[in-house]
Design a protein around this motif. Structure first.
Motif, PDB file in Angstrom:
ATOM      1  N   LEU A 128       0.826  -1.206   0.000  1.00 38.03           N
ATOM      2  CA  LEU A 128       0.000   0.000   0.000  1.00 38.03           C
ATOM      3  C   LEU A 128       0.863   1.259   0.000  1.00 38.03           C
ATOM      4  O   LEU A 128       0.597   2.209  -0.739  1.00 38.03           O
ATOM      5  CB  LEU A 128      -0.936  -0.003   1.210  1.00 38.03           C
ATOM      6  CG  LEU A 128      -2.016  -1.083   1.229  1.00 38.03           C
ATOM      7  CD1 LEU A 128      -2.783  -1.036   2.542  1.00 38.03           C
ATOM      8  CD2 LEU A 128      -2.964  -0.925   0.053  1.00 38.03           C
ATOM      9  N   VAL A 129       1.894   1.272   0.834  1.00 38.32           N
ATOM     10  CA  VAL A 129       2.782   2.435   0.884  1.00 38.32           C
ATOM     11  C   VAL A 129       3.566   2.566  -0.410  1.00 38.32           C
ATOM     12  O   VAL A 129       3.750   3.674  -0.932  1.00 38.32           O
ATOM     13  CB  VAL A 129       3.730   2.326   2.095  1.00 38.32           C
ATOM     14  CG1 VAL A 129       4.726   3.480   2.108  1.00 38.32           C
ATOM     15  CG2 VAL A 129       2.937   2.329   3.401  1.00 38.32           C
ATOM     16  N   MET A 130       4.007   1.446  -0.965  1.00 37.96           N
ATOM     17  CA  MET A 130       4.753   1.497  -2.221  1.00 37.96           C
ATOM     18  C   MET A 130       3.885   1.999  -3.362  1.00 37.96           C
ATOM     19  O   MET A 130       4.345   2.786  -4.202  1.00 37.96           O
ATOM     20  CB  MET A 130       5.319   0.107  -2.548  1.00 37.96           C
ATOM     21  CG  MET A 130       6.492  -0.304  -1.678  1.00 37.96           C
ATOM     22  SD  MET A 130       7.001  -2.018  -1.958  1.00 37.96           S
ATOM     23  CE  MET A 130       7.335  -1.995  -3.722  1.00 37.96           C
ATOM     24  N   GLU A 131       2.634   1.552  -3.436  1.00 30.80           N
ATOM     25  CA  GLU A 131       1.748   2.018  -4.505  1.00 30.80           C
ATOM     26  C   GLU A 131       1.537   3.519  -4.422  1.00 30.80           C
ATOM     27  O   GLU A 131       1.514   4.207  -5.447  1.00 30.80           O
ATOM     28  CB  GLU A 131       0.405   1.288  -4.439  1.00 30.80           C
ATOM     29  CG  GLU A 131       0.463  -0.145  -4.930  1.00 30.80           C
ATOM     30  CD  GLU A 131      -0.919  -0.730  -5.183  1.00 30.80           C
ATOM     31  OE1 GLU A 131      -1.909  -0.006  -5.003  1.00 30.80           O
ATOM     32  OE2 GLU A 131      -0.988  -1.902  -5.580  1.00 30.80           O
ATOM     33  N   SER A 132       1.387   4.029  -3.211  1.00 29.98           N
ATOM     34  CA  SER A 132       1.244   5.473  -3.048  1.00 29.98           C
ATOM     35  C   SER A 132       2.495   6.192  -3.552  1.00 29.98           C
ATOM     36  O   SER A 132       2.403   7.212  -4.247  1.00 29.98           O
ATOM     37  CB  SER A 132       0.997   5.798  -1.569  1.00 29.98           C
ATOM     38  OG  SER A 132       0.848   7.187  -1.381  1.00 29.98           O
ATOM     39  N   GLY A 133       3.674   5.648  -3.232  1.00 29.63           N
ATOM     40  CA  GLY A 133       4.915   6.254  -3.707  1.00 29.63           C
ATOM     41  C   GLY A 133       5.057   6.187  -5.217  1.00 29.63           C
ATOM     42  O   GLY A 133       5.572   7.125  -5.850  1.00 29.63           O
ATOM     43  N   ILE A 134       4.616   5.087  -5.817  1.00 28.24           N
ATOM     44  CA  ILE A 134       4.696   4.951  -7.276  1.00 28.24           C
ATOM     45  C   ILE A 134       3.790   5.972  -7.956  1.00 28.24           C
ATOM     46  O   ILE A 134       4.155   6.557  -8.988  1.00 28.24           O
ATOM     47  CB  ILE A 134       4.332   3.516  -7.694  1.00 28.24           C
ATOM     48  CG1 ILE A 134       5.386   2.533  -7.196  1.00 28.24           C
ATOM     49  CG2 ILE A 134       4.216   3.412  -9.221  1.00 28.24           C
ATOM     50  CD1 ILE A 134       4.989   1.078  -7.341  1.00 28.24           C
ATOM     51  N   LEU A 135       2.618   6.205  -7.398  1.00 28.46           N
ATOM     52  CA  LEU A 135       1.722   7.217  -7.964  1.00 28.46           C
ATOM     53  C   LEU A 135       2.353   8.601  -7.893  1.00 28.46           C
ATOM     54  O   LEU A 135       2.174   9.424  -8.798  1.00 28.46           O
ATOM     55  CB  LEU A 135       0.379   7.201  -7.230  1.00 28.46           C
ATOM     56  CG  LEU A 135      -0.470   5.939  -7.411  1.00 28.46           C
ATOM     57  CD1 LEU A 135      -1.760   6.047  -6.609  1.00 28.46           C
ATOM     58  CD2 LEU A 135      -0.784   5.699  -8.885  1.00 28.46           C
ATOM     59  N   VAL A 136       3.100   8.870  -6.825  1.00 26.91           N
ATOM     60  CA  VAL A 136       3.820  10.140  -6.734  1.00 26.91           C
ATOM     61  C   VAL A 136       4.882  10.221  -7.824  1.00 26.91           C
ATOM     62  O   VAL A 136       5.046  11.267  -8.483  1.00 26.91           O
ATOM     63  CB  VAL A 136       4.465  10.302  -5.343  1.00 26.91           C
ATOM     64  CG1 VAL A 136       5.377  11.529  -5.307  1.00 26.91           C
ATOM     65  CG2 VAL A 136       3.394  10.428  -4.273  1.00 26.91           C
ATOM     66  N   ALA A 137       5.617   9.130  -8.029  1.00 30.10           N
ATOM     67  CA  ALA A 137       6.651   9.114  -9.075  1.00 30.10           C
ATOM     68  C   ALA A 137       6.026   9.328 -10.450  1.00 30.10           C
ATOM     69  O   ALA A 137       6.589  10.045 -11.296  1.00 30.10           O
ATOM     70  CB  ALA A 137       7.408   7.788  -9.023  1.00 30.10           C
ATOM     71  N   MET A 138       4.873   8.735 -10.692  1.00 28.16           N
ATOM     72  CA  MET A 138       4.185   8.942 -11.970  1.00 28.16           C
ATOM     73  C   MET A 138       3.737  10.388 -12.118  1.00 28.16           C
ATOM     74  O   MET A 138       3.798  10.960 -13.230  1.00 28.16           O
ATOM     75  CB  MET A 138       2.969   8.013 -12.061  1.00 28.16           C
ATOM     76  CG  MET A 138       3.309   6.545 -12.259  1.00 28.16           C
ATOM     77  SD  MET A 138       1.803   5.534 -12.335  1.00 28.16           S
ATOM     78  CE  MET A 138       2.457   4.030 -13.080  1.00 28.16           C
ATOM     79  N   ALA A 139       3.278  10.994 -11.028  1.00 32.63           N
ATOM     80  CA  ALA A 139       2.879  12.404 -11.085  1.00 32.63           C
ATOM     81  C   ALA A 139       4.081  13.283 -11.404  1.00 32.63           C
ATOM     82  O   ALA A 139       3.969  14.259 -12.160  1.00 32.63           O
ATOM     83  CB  ALA A 139       2.247  12.827  -9.758  1.00 32.63           C
ATOM     84  N   LEU A 140       5.232  12.957 -10.842  1.00 36.29           N
ATOM     85  CA  LEU A 140       6.454  13.705 -11.158  1.00 36.29           C
ATOM     86  C   LEU A 140       6.796  13.585 -12.638  1.00 36.29           C
ATOM     87  O   LEU A 140       7.152  14.582 -13.295  1.00 36.29           O
ATOM     88  CB  LEU A 140       7.611  13.172 -10.308  1.00 36.29           C
ATOM     89  CG  LEU A 140       9.002  13.728 -10.634  1.00 36.29           C
ATOM     90  CD1 LEU A 140       9.057  15.234 -10.372  1.00 36.29           C
ATOM     91  CD2 LEU A 140      10.070  13.002  -9.826  1.00 36.29           C
TER      92      LEU A 140
END
Length: 332
Positions: A128-140
């Motif tokens: 769950l925490v990793m998916e949230s971080g991946i979405l941030v990376a995609m937003a970047l």
């Protein structure tokens, strides 16, 4: 003994009363009992059908994403590398939860070893925490593509993408590691029965017969500070993206540029919106049967992993064209 309502999803309240399951004639059990869907035990086999369908779609879709990105050189870009990371986390989510769920539904195999509980809890929360971080990376990535298009290849280089991916994985593991570490130290003397088909941190908090405030506060920190900051970062990124889109000279250019963010936006909605819905249900639908809350929580946990490859497969032309060429070639 009356227990405080808790939810088996990080930071989301899901009311259920454990009083009917309480047994106090043991201390520190080595095995816990997962109830599956309480109240619908006779329908477990039928309930397993949509879960199996979701699993099939998720596995097929995510492996298709991984295969397509690997085989298509034009997709060797940061956005699709992050998408592959998301596909891997989705696959891990299913392998961490669904086998035990199906064992409960099909074979009534409800017992789970304490160490297996801690392992499942760690992987689910970590994903769950990793998916949230991946979405941030995609937003970047979307921010750089739209706001600094000429510098995209020099800013998001492959080494930087690898470092971002490693940081996302390490952050998830390090942040979640205290959950099983703390839960392992607690004594358990209330009950060993959980009215859900999987184990999460808040379930351990509810079962422990000791002071768990440190762990509860840390769980709130993870939910509202860490993952909340992820949401704020995504919001700031898209604020800048929308500003850049609205200054484009033509409507067609604006729509085309916005379309490049469409898949990512849908994935964000699939990740965050169900959490908001289940939070509202848990707060304002207290009289709803327990099995409804459990079913909604299960769908919340597994649905995004199934939807992600569908969203990208349908909305991303490069992935769609590659898959069509693959099946056309095989058909020929």
């Amino acid at each position: 003994m009356q227990e405080t309502p808790f939810c088996l999803r990080v930071g989301k309240l899901l009311p259920y009363c454990m009083s009917e399951y309480n047994t106090t004639d043991f201390t520190n059990p080595s095995t816990f009992i997962l109830q599956g869907i309480p109240g619908l035990e006779v329908a477990h086999v039928w309930i397993s059908i949509p879960f199996c369908a979701m699993c099939f779609i998720a596995i097929l879709g995510n492996f298709s994403i991984l295969f397509t990105v690997k085989m298509e050189p034009s997709l060797h870009e940061p956005m699709y590398y992050f998408l592959c990371m998301l596909a891997v986390t989705d696959l891990v989510m299913y392998t961490s939860t669904l086998p035990k769920m199906l064992a409960i539904f099909w074979f009534n195999s409800r017992g789970i070893d304490f160490r297996a509980c801690l392992t499942q809890m760690f992987f689910i929360h970590c994903i769950l925490v990793m998916e949230s971080g991946i979405l941030v990376a995609m937003a970047l990535d979307r921010y750089v593509v739209i706001c600094h298009p000429l510098r995209h290849s020099t800013i998001l280089t492959n080494p930087l993408v690898a470092k971002i991916g490693l940081a996302v994985v390490l952050r998830g593991c390090i942040v979640v590691l205290p959950f099983p570490f703390l839960a392992r130290q607690w004594p358990y003397c209330r009950t060993n029965i959980i009215p859900h088909p999987y184990f999460l941190h808040i379930a351990m908090v509810n079962l422990a017969c000791t002071d768990t405030r440190v762990s509860s506060y840390y769980g709130l920190f993870v939910q509202f500070c860490l993952m909340g900051l992820d949401g704020i970062f995504i919001g700031v990124s898209y604020t800048q993206i929308l500003r850049a889109i609205f200054i484009l000279p033509t409507k067609d250019a604006r729509l085309k540029t916005l379309g490049t963010c469409g898949s990512h936006l849908f994935v964000i909605l699939a990740f965050y919106i169900p959490g908001i819905i289940i939070s509202l249900i848990s707060r304002f639908a207290q009289n709803v049967p327990l099995y409804f809350h459990v079913l909604i929580a299960n769908m919340y946990l597994l649905m995004p992993s199934m939807l992600n490859p569908i969203i990208y497969g349908v909305r991303t032309k490069q992935i769609r064209d590659r898959l069509l060429r693959l099946f056309t070639h095989k058909g020929a």
